[in-house]
Structure formats: structure tokens, C-alpha cells
Design an enzyme around this catalytic site. Structure first.
Site, PDB file in Angstrom:
ATOM      1  N   LYS A  33       0.967  -1.262   0.006  1.00  0.00           N
ATOM      2  CA  LYS A  33       0.041  -0.186  -0.086  1.00  0.00           C
ATOM      3  C   LYS A  33       0.892   1.254  -0.059  1.00  0.00           C
ATOM      4  CE  LYS A  33      -3.987  -2.053   2.574  1.00  0.00           C
ATOM      5  NZ  LYS A  33      -5.320  -1.709   1.600  1.00  0.00           N
ATOM      6  N   THR A  92      -3.646   1.357  -1.971  1.00  0.00           N
ATOM      7  CA  THR A  92      -4.460   2.527  -2.512  1.00  0.00           C
ATOM      8  C   THR A  92      -3.724   3.713  -1.282  1.00  0.00           C
ATOM      9  OG1 THR A  92      -6.425   1.651  -3.174  1.00  0.00           O
ATOM     10  CG2 THR A  92      -6.763   3.825  -2.290  1.00  0.00           C
ATOM     11  N   ASN A 127     -11.003  -8.913   3.760  1.00  0.00           N
ATOM     12  CA  ASN A 127     -10.304  -7.913   4.492  1.00  0.00           C
ATOM     13  C   ASN A 127     -11.153  -6.796   4.329  1.00  0.00           C
ATOM     14  OD1 ASN A 127      -9.240  -5.120   3.003  1.00  0.00           O
ATOM     15  ND2 ASN A 127      -9.498  -6.948   1.249  1.00  0.00           N
ATOM     16  N   ARG A 128     -11.033  -5.875   5.588  1.00  0.00           N
ATOM     17  CA  ARG A 128     -11.731  -4.694   5.863  1.00  0.00           C
ATOM     18  C   ARG A 128     -10.677  -3.719   6.319  1.00  0.00           C
ATOM     19  NH1 ARG A 128     -14.700  -7.942   9.662  1.00  0.00           N
ATOM     20  NH2 ARG A 128     -13.807  -7.659  11.856  1.00  0.00           N
ATOM     21  N   PHE A 150      -8.312   1.412   3.798  1.00  0.00           N
ATOM     22  CA  PHE A 150      -7.524   2.172   3.077  1.00  0.00           C
ATOM     23  C   PHE A 150      -6.339   2.623   4.184  1.00  0.00           C
ATOM     24  CE2 PHE A 150     -10.191   4.133  -0.417  1.00  0.00           C
ATOM     25  CZ  PHE A 150     -10.180   2.891  -1.102  1.00  0.00           C
ATOM     26  N   ASN A 195      -9.615   4.330  -7.740  1.00  0.00           N
ATOM     27  CA  ASN A 195     -10.258   3.117  -6.955  1.00  0.00           C
ATOM     28  C   ASN A 195     -11.580   3.689  -6.341  1.00  0.00           C
ATOM     29  OD1 ASN A 195     -11.146   1.181  -5.524  1.00  0.00           O
ATOM     30  ND2 ASN A 195      -9.338   1.146  -4.095  1.00  0.00           N
ATOM     31  N   SER A 218     -13.700  -0.146  -3.442  1.00  0.00           N
ATOM     32  CA  SER A 218     -13.331  -0.792  -2.178  1.00  0.00           C
ATOM     33  C   SER A 218     -14.611  -0.791  -1.493  1.00  0.00           C
ATOM     34  CB  SER A 218     -12.175  -0.131  -1.570  1.00  0.00           C
ATOM     35  OG  SER A 218     -12.274  -0.688  -0.192  1.00  0.00           O
ATOM     36  N   ASN A 236     -14.733  -1.264   1.724  1.00  0.00           N
ATOM     37  CA  ASN A 236     -14.439  -0.918   3.232  1.00  0.00           C
ATOM     38  C   ASN A 236     -14.411   0.523   3.433  1.00  0.00           C
ATOM     39  OD1 ASN A 236     -14.070  -3.777   3.654  1.00  0.00           O
ATOM     40  ND2 ASN A 236     -12.187  -3.540   2.447  1.00  0.00           N
ATOM     41  N   THR A 237     -14.586   1.294   2.549  1.00  0.00           N
ATOM     42  CA  THR A 237     -14.549   2.833   2.775  1.00  0.00           C
ATOM     43  C   THR A 237     -16.221   3.229   2.521  1.00  0.00           C
ATOM     44  OG1 THR A 237     -12.561   3.364   2.210  1.00  0.00           O
ATOM     45  CG2 THR A 237     -13.997   5.120   2.101  1.00  0.00           C
ATOM     46  N   LYS A 280     -11.007   1.388 -11.407  1.00  0.00           N
ATOM     47  CA  LYS A 280     -11.176   0.014 -10.824  1.00  0.00           C
ATOM     48  C   LYS A 280     -12.449  -0.120 -10.309  1.00  0.00           C
ATOM     49  CE  LYS A 280      -8.912  -3.201  -7.838  1.00  0.00           C
ATOM     50  NZ  LYS A 280      -7.820  -3.554  -6.982  1.00  0.00           N
ATOM     51  N   THR A 332     -11.579  -7.198 -11.328  1.00  0.00           N
ATOM     52  CA  THR A 332     -12.346  -6.320 -10.369  1.00  0.00           C
ATOM     53  C   THR A 332     -11.730  -6.272  -8.920  1.00  0.00           C
ATOM     54  OG1 THR A 332     -13.366  -8.247  -9.456  1.00  0.00           O
ATOM     55  CG2 THR A 332     -14.522  -7.282 -11.313  1.00  0.00           C
ATOM     56  N   ASN A 333     -12.375  -5.285  -7.981  1.00  0.00           N
ATOM     57  CA  ASN A 333     -11.899  -5.259  -6.740  1.00  0.00           C
ATOM     58  C   ASN A 333     -12.542  -6.361  -5.988  1.00  0.00           C
ATOM     59  OD1 ASN A 333     -11.051  -4.175  -4.311  1.00  0.00           O
ATOM     60  ND2 ASN A 333     -11.172  -2.151  -5.031  1.00  0.00           N
ATOM     61  N   SER A 361      -4.351 -12.640  -4.081  1.00  0.00           N
ATOM     62  CA  SER A 361      -4.698 -13.713  -2.937  1.00  0.00           C
ATOM     63  C   SER A 361      -3.978 -14.876  -3.443  1.00  0.00           C
ATOM     64  CB  SER A 361      -6.356 -13.904  -3.039  1.00  0.00           C
ATOM     65  OG  SER A 361      -6.845 -12.885  -2.707  1.00  0.00           O
TER      66      SER A 361
HETATM   67  C1  FMN Z   1      -5.795  -7.851   2.049  1.00  0.00           C
HETATM   68  C2  FMN Z   1      -6.243  -7.036   0.658  1.00  0.00           C
HETATM   69  C3  FMN Z   1      -5.927  -5.804   0.426  1.00  0.00           C
HETATM   70  C4  FMN Z   1      -6.531  -4.917  -0.607  1.00  0.00           C
HETATM   71  N1  FMN Z   1      -6.234  -3.639  -0.524  1.00  0.00           N
HETATM   72  C5  FMN Z   1      -6.512  -3.096  -1.864  1.00  0.00           C
HETATM   73  C6  FMN Z   1      -6.362  -1.688  -1.929  1.00  0.00           C
HETATM   74  O1  FMN Z   1      -5.960  -1.092  -1.112  1.00  0.00           O
HETATM   75  N2  FMN Z   1      -6.884  -1.094  -3.190  1.00  0.00           N
HETATM   76  C7  FMN Z   1      -7.286  -1.772  -4.149  1.00  0.00           C
HETATM   77  O2  FMN Z   1      -7.827  -1.139  -5.037  1.00  0.00           O
HETATM   78  N3  FMN Z   1      -7.694  -3.061  -3.811  1.00  0.00           N
HETATM   79  C8  FMN Z   1      -7.301  -3.533  -3.017  1.00  0.00           C
HETATM   80  N4  FMN Z   1      -7.421  -5.217  -2.730  1.00  0.00           N
HETATM   81  C9  FMN Z   1      -7.851  -5.792  -3.841  1.00  0.00           C
HETATM   82  C10 FMN Z   1      -7.134  -6.478  -4.922  1.00  0.00           C
HETATM   83  O3  FMN Z   1      -6.184  -5.497  -5.414  1.00  0.00           O
HETATM   84  C11 FMN Z   1      -7.783  -7.390  -5.940  1.00  0.00           C
HETATM   85  O4  FMN Z   1      -8.483  -6.554  -6.609  1.00  0.00           O
HETATM   86  C12 FMN Z   1      -8.624  -8.372  -5.339  1.00  0.00           C
HETATM   87  O5  FMN Z   1      -8.007  -9.017  -4.005  1.00  0.00           O
HETATM   88  C13 FMN Z   1      -8.935  -9.364  -6.130  1.00  0.00           C
HETATM   89  O6  FMN Z   1      -7.649 -10.190  -6.824  1.00  0.00           O
HETATM   90  P1  FMN Z   1      -7.299 -11.622  -5.941  1.00  0.00           P
HETATM   91  O7  FMN Z   1      -8.630 -12.421  -5.902  1.00  0.00           O
HETATM   92  O8  FMN Z   1      -6.165 -12.151  -6.687  1.00  0.00           O
HETATM   93  O9  FMN Z   1      -6.828 -11.335  -4.736  1.00  0.00           O
HETATM   94  C14 FMN Z   1      -6.941  -5.549  -1.620  1.00  0.00           C
HETATM   95  C15 FMN Z   1      -6.991  -7.108  -1.505  1.00  0.00           C
HETATM   96  C16 FMN Z   1      -6.879  -7.892  -0.401  1.00  0.00           C
HETATM   97  C17 FMN Z   1      -6.893  -9.285  -0.269  1.00  0.00           C
END
Ligand code: FMN
Length: 341
Positions: free
Chosen positions: A67, A87, A112-113, A116, A173, A176, A178-179, A218, A246-247, A320
Site C-alpha cells: 500500500k 490505495t 479484508n476490511r 485504506f 479506486n 473498495s 471498506n470505505t 477499478k 475487479t476489486n 490472493s
Molecule cells: C488484503 C487485501 C488488501 C487489498 N487492498 C486493496 C487496496 O488498497 N486497493 C485496491 O484497489 N484493491 C485492494 N485489494 C484488492 C486487490 O487488489 C484485488 O483487486 C482483489 O484482491 C482480487 O484479486 P485476488 O483475488 O487475486 O486477490 C486488496 C485485496 C486484499 C486481499
């Protein structure tokens, strides 16, 4: 493989957020002692040009793992074709109270929650300036949790200006979960105002710096068809450079057993795969190839990557998958996407 299984077993004994910090610090130490050069690296791919940028391979690191842009140098040595940090928000913020990260081990998912948590754009830019990384760097930006949604645009513009010189591309972004209210920015009432204003800012920055930096949106995998149709229409209208699909998802349809399944937050990994793919397919059909897509969400093995590229993604990202499969996944995905254009 055997080595990774042991490391994974040990790391998974810790609380996920602590394990994350241990893993990242260990990576830095390994880099300091030159150990990362012993990792098998992916065979060279044919470089590809997407939104005017040359990528050495199609696989990127998704936002959220680094981050604050603290680990770019060591992450770049793992073989990724590009790295996305953030982000990042205008001001530093601690994020949500802990615990806020949950591993769904059997399902290969993560909830995750974080909300940011980050050091703020200024400090992150200093980190970027002090890194040696010369590859493709995406900077993902968002709004502070206490900025009202009606004023969110100011947070994005501020971060956009600060990131412009240092980014290969910038990600807006708005997805998310979580905001609070962030995803409202995908609504018709906000979305056009936001992207049209950022487009103007991009033109101004391009004139100022004599350099064009693409920006991407995104999006969430949870939007309605109406919301997506509107996004598609406006992406084309404003000739936006790209989209990331996607997110994480708020849906829990794909998880049945985990004790963490009812934890609030965004779900990623294997249980997100089909939803992210469906969203990507819908976008690709609507965009008719006019705007490049980065596919992300549930890419856990070679066949997932191939499927995403076959369904319209020009590039892919993982988060992941790296946690559950380790470094070998990078080589596997680079290899299987090598020949695809
Ligand atoms: C722990 C965690 C934190 C994340 N933080 C952000 C973030 O700060 N900004 C963002 O755009 N996506 C964030 N993501 C989303 C990832 O960039 C990605 O879009 C999402 O996890 C799907 O991909 P994956 O299935 O390969 O993990 C986060 C994902 C995880 C697991």
C-alpha cells in the site's frame, strides 16, 4: 515447492496481518542479502504494449499488498511485469480496527476490511522516489474515510496531481467495499462528474509535464447491469485509458464452510473468481475491445489466467494467489500468458 509449503505452514500459524508484515520484512532482508536472485525467474516473454505502455510480461501485482510503496524494489525482483501500489489517500490514516484480515484457508479466499490504511500520498511518493525501480508502476488512489462523498473528487484530484510524475499509470479506486459510500462513486450521479474532471486534470498534467500518464478505473464485481452499462457508456464517451476488473466482493455465495465467512469486508481469491470473470466478460462485450481491461480476482492457477486473457483481458493481476501459492504462481502465470496478445 516443498520449501514454500513449510514457509506457508509457518506463516499461516500467525494472525494474517502479522504474517503479512513478517513476509514483507523477510522479503526485504532476502533482497538485502542478494537471495532473491536465486529464485527461478520467468522465461522472457514477448513485451506487450497496452495503453501506450510497454510491459515486459502480462502479469502484475494487484493493489493492496504494498500500500505504501515500501517494497517495490524487492517485489519487482519476483518477476512481475508491473507493480501497483496503494490505495493511497491525501492524508495518512490508520484504517479500521483490528482484526481486519481473515484467511479462509480451505476456500483459498481472503476477507479484508482494512479501510485504506496508508501513510498518505506524500510519504508514499518519497518511498517511490527513493526506490531503484524503473519498471511499470501503477499508483492506485482513493479518498480519506472522513471526506464526504460529495467532496471525494477533491481527494482524487489532489492524489492524481501528486502521483502524476511518478506513475506509469494511475488507478482511480471507486470500488473498495471498506470505505463507507465509496462505491456510490460508481453511480450515475457521481461517476460522470468524477471521470470528466479527472480527464481534464490529465490533460492539464500532460501539458505541464510533457508526458501522458494513462488513468484506469477499478470497479467492483457487485454492480448491477444498469450501473455497468452506464460505466461502459461513460468510459467510451470520455475515452478512458483502461479499466481494472475487479476489486473484492461483498457476496458470500461462494463460501459455505469457513468460520470467517460472516466477517464484514471484501472477499478475494478463489471464491471471487467466477464473479470477477462474469463482470469482466460483461465489460468486454460492452466495450467491444475499445478500452483495455486488466483482469483481476481469483486468478489462482494457469487456467484461470488463460481464461481471463481469452475473455478479453490484455493484462492480469494477482494478490490472493500469491498468498496461497507463493512465488511459483508468478512463473506459472508468466509462462501461460507468454504467447497471448
Ligand atoms: C488484503 C487485501 C488488501 C487489498 N487492498 C486493496 C487496496 O488498497 N486497493 C485496491 O484497489 N484493491 C485492494 N485489494 C484488492 C486487490 O487488489 C484485488 O483487486 C482483489 O484482491 C482480487 O484479486 P485476488 O483475488 O487475486 O486477490 C486488496 C485485496 C486484499 C486481499
Amino acid at each position: 515447492m516443498f520449501m514454500f509449503s513449510i514457509i506457508r505452514y509457518l506463516l499461516f500459524l500467525f494472525d494474517p496481518e502479522i504474517a503479512h508484515h513478517i513476509a514483507m520484512k523477510s522479503l526485504k532482508v532476502a533482497d538485502f542479502f542478494g537471495l532473491l536472485s536465486f529464485l527461478p525467474s520467468p522465461a522472457p516473454s514477448k513485451p506487450r504494449v497496452v495503453f501506450g505502455i510497454k510491459f515486459k510480461n502480462a502479469l502484475g501485482l494487484a493493489a493492496g499488498l504494498d500500500k505504501n510503496a515500501e517494497y517495490i524494489d524487492c517485489l519487482s525482483k519476483l518477476g512481475f511485469g508491473f507493480i501497483e501500489v496503494g490505495t493511497l489517500t491525501p492524508r495518512a490514516q490508520p484504517g479500521n480496527p483490528k482484526p481486519r484480515l481473515f484467511r479462509l484457508t480451505n476456500e483459498e479466499g481472503i476477507i479484508n476490511r482494512f479501510g485504506f490504511n496508508n501513510v498518505g500520498i506524500d510519504k508514499a511518493i518519497l518511498n517511490i522516489k527513493s526506490s531503484k525501480f524503473t519498471g511499470v508502476l501503477g499508483i492506485n488512489i482513493g479518498k480519506n474515510f472522513d471526506t464526504p462523498i460529495e467532496e471525494a473528487i477533491n481527494d482524487y484530484l489532489l492524489c492524481f496531481r501528486k502521483a502524476y510524475q511518478y506513475a506509469s499509470y494511475i488507478v482511480i479506486n471507486i470500488s473498495s467495499p471498506n470505505t463507507q459510500n465509496l462505491r456510490k462513486l460508481q453511480d450515475e450521479s457521481f461517476f460522470e462528474g468524477l471521470i470528466s474532471r479527472i480527464k481534464l486534470e490529465q490533460e492539464a498534467q500532460a501539458r505541464k509535464h510533457q508526458k501522458y500518464v494513462p488513468f484506469l478505473i477499478k470497479i467492483s464485481p457487485d454492480g448491477s447491469m444498469k450501473e455497468m452499462d452506464n460505466i461502459i457508456k461513460l468510459l467510451i464517451k470520455y475515452n478512458i485509458d483502461g479499466i481494472i476488473a475487479t476489486n473484492t466482493t461483498l457476496s458470500r455465495n461462494e463460501v459455505s464452510e469457513s468460520k470467517f465467512k460472516d466477517q464484514a469486508g471484501g472477499l478475494s481469491g478463489e471464491p471471487l473468481r467466477s464473479r470477477a470473470l462474469k463482470t469482466q466478460k460483461y465489460l468486454y462485450k460492452g466495450l467491444k475491445g475499445k478500452i483495455p481491461i486488466i483482469g483481476v480476482g481469483g486468478i489462482m492457477q494457469a487456467k484461470d489466467a488463460v481464461e481471463r486473457m481469452n475473455e478479453g483481458a490484455e493484462l492480469i493481476q494477482i494478490y490472493s494467489g500469491l498468498i496461497f501459492k507463493g512465488h511459483r504462481l508468478i512463473n506459472e502465470l508468466c509462462e501461460c500468458t507468454k504467447q497471448r496478445q
